[in-house]
Design a protein around this motif. Structure first.
Motif, short mmCIF file in Angstrom:
data_model
loop_
_atom_site.label_atom_id
_atom_site.label_comp_id
_atom_site.label_asym_id
_atom_site.label_seq_id
_atom_site.Cartn_x
_atom_site.Cartn_y
_atom_site.Cartn_z
N UNK A 106 0.76 -7.35 0.78
CA UNK A 106 1.23 -6.91 -0.44
C UNK A 106 1.96 -8.22 -1.18
N UNK A 107 1.70 -8.05 -2.59
CA UNK A 107 2.36 -8.96 -3.57
C UNK A 107 3.27 -8.29 -4.70
N UNK A 108 4.46 -8.69 -4.72
CA UNK A 108 5.31 -8.09 -5.70
C UNK A 108 5.34 -9.13 -6.92
N UNK A 109 5.22 -8.88 -8.27
CA UNK A 109 5.33 -9.95 -9.16
C UNK A 109 6.43 -9.27 -10.12
N UNK A 110 7.36 -10.13 -9.92
CA UNK A 110 8.79 -9.82 -10.72
C UNK A 110 9.47 -11.29 -10.77
N UNK A 111 9.85 -11.55 -12.42
CA UNK A 111 10.47 -12.87 -12.55
C UNK A 111 11.85 -12.66 -12.05
N UNK A 156 7.55 -5.09 -13.80
CA UNK A 156 7.28 -5.71 -12.36
C UNK A 156 6.04 -5.11 -11.91
N UNK A 157 5.18 -5.67 -11.33
CA UNK A 157 3.85 -5.14 -10.79
C UNK A 157 3.61 -5.51 -9.44
N UNK A 158 2.85 -4.85 -8.71
CA UNK A 158 2.31 -5.08 -7.41
C UNK A 158 1.00 -4.96 -7.07
N UNK A 159 0.41 -5.86 -6.14
CA UNK A 159 -0.79 -5.30 -5.59
C UNK A 159 -0.78 -5.19 -4.24
N UNK A 160 -1.80 -4.57 -3.46
CA UNK A 160 -1.90 -4.37 -2.11
C UNK A 160 -3.40 -4.48 -1.52
#
Length: 170
Positions: A106-111, A156-160
């Motif tokens: 997984x990757x979380x996208x958050x500044x 905030x986003x996330x991919x898995x």
């Protein structure tokens, strides 16, 4: 010539993605972990983007639809629902279909906030819910480099990516 054979139907890969907007005065929960921050994610459930992306990835790998089909936001029963509970139910459905979850990445996208100090707790929580070893769960964090809704701290986003195996006899 190792004698290893693999039926391509045994392994299934799924991809999940989710994004939620940030709003002041709400709790922030990512990967089942409460994170101190001045804003939290908005959604019908607890808006845990990471657990939602994982849920979609495992359901997709098993060919069982997505989180919106299983837990529609039009159903008041899901208002404020714990995403760990939803992921656990999706895991049960996948297991009933004869699948075993092998790993998720997984990757979380958050500044902001920075997630480095929370990643281990996220991995442990996710592994516990999925019933797999912690070393079978990858969690990475990336910023938006000041660009788009993530970079401007609006979302905030996330991919898995999930790997499942179809068990013999199913």
């Amino acid at each position: 010539a190792t004698g290893f054979s693999l039926n391509v139907n045994q392994l299934r890969v799924g991809i999940g993605h989710d994004t939620h907007r940030l709003e002041p005065g709400r709790p922030l929960k990512i990967g089942g972990v409460e994170i101190p921050h001045d804003r939290g994610l908005v959604g019908h459930s607890d808006a845990d983007v990471l657990l939602h992306a994982i849920t979609d990835a495992i359901l997709g790998a098993a060919g069982m639809g997505d989180i919106g089909e299983l837990f529609p936001d039009s159903d008041p029963a899901h208002a404020g629902r714990d995403s760990s509970e939803m992921l656990q139910m999706a895991c049960g459905q996948v297991a009933e279909g004869g699948f075993q979850i092998l790993n998720v990445d997984c990757t979380v996208f958050a500044e902001k906030p920075r997630l480095t100090s929370f990643k281990r707790a996220m991995r442990e929580h996710i592994a516990n819910v999925l019933g797999i070893a912690v070393d079978c769960v990858g969690v990475k964090a990336k910023t938006g480099e000041g660009l788009d809704a993530v970079g401007q701290q609006q979302a905030i986003g996330a991919e898995c990516a999930a790997l499942l195996a179809k068990l013999e006899g199913h």
